[in-house]
Design an enzyme around this catalytic site. Structure first.
Site, PDB file in Angstrom:
ATOM      1  N   ASP A  40       0.836  -1.194   0.000  1.00 37.88           N
ATOM      2  CA  ASP A  40       0.000   0.000   0.000  1.00 37.88           C
ATOM      3  C   ASP A  40       0.873   1.246   0.000  1.00 37.88           C
ATOM      4  OD1 ASP A  40      -2.850   0.835   0.380  1.00 37.88           O
ATOM      5  OD2 ASP A  40      -2.010   1.850   2.123  1.00 37.88           O
TER       6      ASP A  40
ATOM      7  N   GLU B 234       1.557  -0.523  -5.052  1.00 36.30           N
ATOM      8  CA  GLU B 234       0.332   0.242  -5.256  1.00 36.30           C
ATOM      9  C   GLU B 234       0.735   1.705  -5.301  1.00 36.30           C
ATOM     10  OE1 GLU B 234      -1.400   2.333  -2.867  1.00 36.30           O
ATOM     11  OE2 GLU B 234      -3.432   2.360  -3.633  1.00 36.30           O
TER      12      GLU B 234
HETATM   13  O1  LIG Z   1      -3.660   6.395  -1.041  1.00 35.86           O
HETATM   14  P1  LIG Z   1      -4.156   5.436  -2.077  1.00 35.86           P
HETATM   15  O2  LIG Z   1      -5.149   6.057  -2.991  1.00 35.86           O
HETATM   16  O3  LIG Z   1      -3.023   4.840  -2.814  1.00 35.86           O
HETATM   17  O4  LIG Z   1      -4.955   4.252  -1.342  1.00 35.86           O
HETATM   18  C1  LIG Z   1      -4.437   3.191  -0.556  1.00 35.86           C
HETATM   19  O5  LIG Z   1      -4.009   3.599   0.708  1.00 35.86           O
HETATM   20  C2  LIG Z   1      -5.025   4.199   1.563  1.00 35.86           C
HETATM   21  C3  LIG Z   1      -4.400   4.362   2.905  1.00 35.86           C
HETATM   22  O6  LIG Z   1      -4.002   3.105   3.360  1.00 35.86           O
HETATM   23  C4  LIG Z   1      -6.287   3.342   1.642  1.00 35.86           C
HETATM   24  O7  LIG Z   1      -7.297   4.169   2.160  1.00 35.86           O
HETATM   25  C5  LIG Z   1      -8.304   3.537   2.933  1.00 35.86           C
HETATM   26  O8  LIG Z   1      -7.787   3.346   4.243  1.00 35.86           O
HETATM   27  C6  LIG Z   1      -7.531   4.544   4.975  1.00 35.86           C
HETATM   28  C7  LIG Z   1      -6.977   4.126   6.306  1.00 35.86           C
HETATM   29  O9  LIG Z   1      -7.873   3.355   6.986  1.00 35.86           O
HETATM   30  C8  LIG Z   1      -8.829   5.335   5.103  1.00 35.86           C
HETATM   31  O10 LIG Z   1      -8.598   6.529   5.796  1.00 35.86           O
HETATM   32  C9  LIG Z   1      -9.340   5.656   3.704  1.00 35.86           C
HETATM   33  O11 LIG Z   1     -10.562   6.367   3.777  1.00 35.86           O
HETATM   34  C10 LIG Z   1      -9.545   4.392   2.923  1.00 35.86           C
HETATM   35  O12 LIG Z   1      -9.888   4.698   1.592  1.00 35.86           O
HETATM   36  C11 LIG Z   1      -6.706   2.881   0.269  1.00 35.86           C
HETATM   37  O13 LIG Z   1      -7.809   2.029   0.333  1.00 35.86           O
HETATM   38  C12 LIG Z   1      -5.517   2.175  -0.357  1.00 35.86           C
HETATM   39  O14 LIG Z   1      -5.844   1.585  -1.590  1.00 35.86           O
END
Ligand SMILES: O=P(O)(O)O[C@H]1O[C@H](CO)[C@@H](O[C@H]2O[C@H](CO)[C@@H](O)[C@H](O)[C@H]2O)[C@H](O)[C@H]1O
EC number: 2.4.99.16
Length: 663
Positions: free
Chosen positions: A388, A417
């Site tokens: 992530d 990612e």
């Molecule tokens: O930041 P990205 O768009 O690359 O997304 C990835 O990382 C995010 C953070 O881990 C993640 O976001 C999800 O989890 C967060 C933490 O719990 C939360 O605050 C966000 O609302 C939620 O979308 C995302 O899913 C991941 O793919």
């Protein structure tokens, strides 16, 4: 380094000095510019050497390079590493007196020069043939070579008869394949890291284990477990996927837990985002107790393996405020002047429920802990990690972690990612990430899709794209408004443009409602709530893309050309709503031609002009092409009329007559 001969622009080359990428059995092109002063001919080999785990070189293999174009001085060869691990390669070049002699004599005879004028040339040729003919290894060809040498010296014969035996095919073959080599020059030594095949060719399916619990008698979703998730594996395997990717399975934080639809206030019973890792129940090395325990997880991994599926886990290095690291290692976080820790962001997204780690504070401690966490999951059978947000952590950390993990467990793979700028995308890939998420989701026009795929083919030595159609974060507008046919279009493109592709659960049900206009987030996103799905009823009622996804994965299995990244060729179409490209597997000659509509509503028609030489065909050829989707067979030549009606078929995936293998 400057050698006696010039050996320049050698590829594969990764400018950071990191190894180039390949998988077992992959056909890897090696190219170089080889040159010398004057007019003498040069030739070159690739020397490909496997390295043992301790770095000891194994038996080298030599592959002759061939000239790639008149006047370019470029030479190329295909090499095929056939075992995992580290390999080196080098280009060796030499001056080739036989090729020099042959070309000179042929030109001089054509220009009408006499035997007397050629006396020295004839003697030089005779000496070269005698030199090779006397080699102990050429005993079987000795008479042929010495006979040709004698003919060159036989002044009783007319000039052409003296030269003819030296130009016999059999003689030329020997003198080319086992040449006299002068001024041998070694090029720079480069490294290739060879992964297992799944690093290049894999079909991913993402689902949230906690959504697999179904509903209770009142219709309320029940929290899923690894046991209920195991049932889901059968369906995923039936669709032909081979990697099942789970978002984080760790305890979810309770402090600042998010509520439904990304609300910053959770209601009682809200399950929170699984990326908000850590609570009193444990952190990255623990399992959310609602999903089960380690025995349940091990059973899940074992069931997946029985079905030919591999489990990929999320590696999200961040902490909910109640993660044990926050109290045990406060030094790992950035504390602001007011004593609080700032939550994480990926602007404009705000992640109010997590703290980022500060890798510059106690790097040794953080590095060691991350390695311990990864190894713990590896010891539970996880060999693929979807990382992530890697672009929010230091590059040298990833370089260290990936290669340290691979040192003990070379078969571990990492997917980055990082939906980010090309510099970071390729930067992360170069430093060791096995695969990368890409911009594919946002590439919808024919021209930009062609640029995208061509760019990735050109970067195949350093980056392997994983084309996801959708993710829990990305519901592209085209899927919101394009109707079911758009789902089929995006799946077709993803599954045939890249050897690795993926879908996130719900795609097969055509889920496409955004949380609000202009957003790419799903309404009632599974990131914040349980979302049981009735796949079976949808399938029985003909409201499911499952059969089509299954067929796409079957076609990918049947065609090696769809399992490689390097060979993709776009063909002209006179309608920008249609896109046409062919894929080729150099090892088997397998070829597939895809013609796909980009319009999910209206019928589109046009003429596909095939680049016949690129398909190994002559311009006048007519060949039978078999549509792997519809089962029809067509007779195609250079110009072909195509009409695609999205309600029937969004694409032709055409099996072409195989070519002669190129390696
Ligand atoms: O930041 P990205 O768009 O690359 O997304 C990835 O990382 C995010 C953070 O881990 C993640 O976001 C999800 O989890 C967060 C933490 O719990 C939360 O605050 C966000 O609302 C939620 O979308 C995302 O899913 C991941 O793919």
């Amino acid at each position: 380094m400057t050698g006696r001969l010039g050996i320049d622009d050698v590829t594969p080359f990764v400018e950071t000095g990191d190894p180039a990428k390949a998988v077992v059995g992959e056909v890897v092109p090696v190219r170089a510019t080889v040159w010398r002063e004057g007019h003498d001919a040069v030739a070159a080999n690739v020397v490909l050497t496997p390295l043992g785990t301790d770095g000891t070189p194994g038996e080298p293999r030599y592959v002759r390079m061939l000239p790639e174009g008149v006047g370019t001085d470029r030479f190329g060869a295909w090499v095929v590493p056939d075992a995992e691990g580290r390999w080196t390669f080098r280009v060796d070049a030499w001056s080739d007196p036989w090729a020099t002699w042959r070309s000179g004599v042929e030109k001089k005879i054509a220009a009408g020069q006499s035997a007397d004028e050629l006396a020295n040339d004839l003697e030089i040729g005779a000496r070269l043939l005698s030199r090779v003919g006397r080699r102990p290894t050429e005993q079987d060809s000795r008479d042929l070579l010495l006979g040709a040498a004698n003919a060159l010296r036989d002044t009783a014969l007319p000039l052409r008869a003296r030269v003819a035996p030296a130009l016999f095919d059999a003689v030329v073959t020997i003198m080319t394949e086992r040449p006299v080599r002068e001024l041998i020059t070694h090029g720079p030594e480069r490294e290739i890291h060879v992964d297992r095949r799944r690093a290049l060719y894999s079909s991913w399916y993402e689902f949230f284990p906690r959504s697999t619990g179904g509903r209770d008698e009142t219709g309320r979703p029940v929290h899923g477990t690894f046991a209920t998730s195991s049932k889901e594996l059968d369906r995923v395997a039936r669709m032909g996927f081979d990697v099942v990717y789970l978002p984080p399975i760790h305890p979810v934080g309770t402090v600042h837990r998010k509520g439904r639809n990304n609300s910053v206030h959770a209601e009682p019973g809200d399950v929170g985002s699984p990326w908000a890792i850590g609570s009193a129940a444990g952190g990255h090395d623990a399992i959310d107790p609602e999903l089960g325990d380690f025995d349940d997880f091990d059973a899940f991994v074992a069931k997946a393996a029985e079905l030919g599926l591999e489990v990929a886990l999320d590696l999200a290095l961040q902490c909910a405020p109640d993660h044990p690291w926050v109290t045990e290692h406060p030094e790992w976080f950035t504390v602001r002047p007011d004593g609080t820790i700032a939550y994480a962001e990926n602007p404009p997204k705000r992640y109010q429920d997590i703290y980022p780690l500060n890798f510059d504070r106690d790097p040794e401690g953080i590095y060691a802990e991350c390695l311990r966490v990864v190894r713990k999951w590896v010891d539970h059978g996880v060999k693929i990690f979807r990382v992530d947000n890697p672009h929010t952590k230091p590059p040298n950390f990833w370089h260290w972690l990936i290669w340290e993990v691979k040192r003990r467990d070379p078969d571990v793979l990492f997917l980055a990612e990082a939906f980010t700028r090309p510099a970071r995308l390729f930067g992360l890939a170069r430093l060791g990430f096995t695969q990368s998420y890409t911009y594919f989701t946002w590439r919808t026009e024919a021209e930009e899709l062609a640029d995208f795929a061509t760019m990735h083919a050109e970067h195949a030595d350093e980056c392997r794209p994983n084309l996801f159609t959708n993710t829990p974060d990305i519901l592209h507008p085209s899927l919101q408004t394009g109707g079911p046919a758009m789902f089929a279009i995006r799946a077709t493109l993803a599954a045939t443009m890249s050897p690795t592709w993926g879908v996130y659960s719900g795609f097969e049900l055509y889920e496409g409602t955004p949380v609000k206009a202009g957003s790419e987030e799903y309404l009632d996103s599974e990131k914040y709530e349980l979302r049981p799905r009735d796949f079976e009823t949808a399938l029985n009622q003909g409201r499911s893309l499952e059969p089509y996804l299954t067929r796409l994965n079957e076609i990918r299995r049947e065609h090696p050309s769809l399992q490689q990244l390097r060979e993709i060729h776009f063909h002209e179409v006179d309608n920008p709503q249609l896109i046409a490209y062919s894929r080729l597997d150099p090892a088997t000659g397998d070829q597939v031609l895809v013609v796909c509509t980009l319009d999910s509503f209206a019928a589109q028609e046009g003429t596909v002009k095939l680049d016949m030489p690129a398909l190994g065909l002559d311009y006048a050829d007519l060949v039978d092409v078999h549509d792997e989707i519809s089962g029809q067979t067509f007779r195609w030549g250079e110009y072909n009329f195509v009409r695609l009606v999205p309600a029937e078929h969004v694409a032709h995936v055409l099996r072409l007559p195989p070519r002669t293998p190129l390696v």
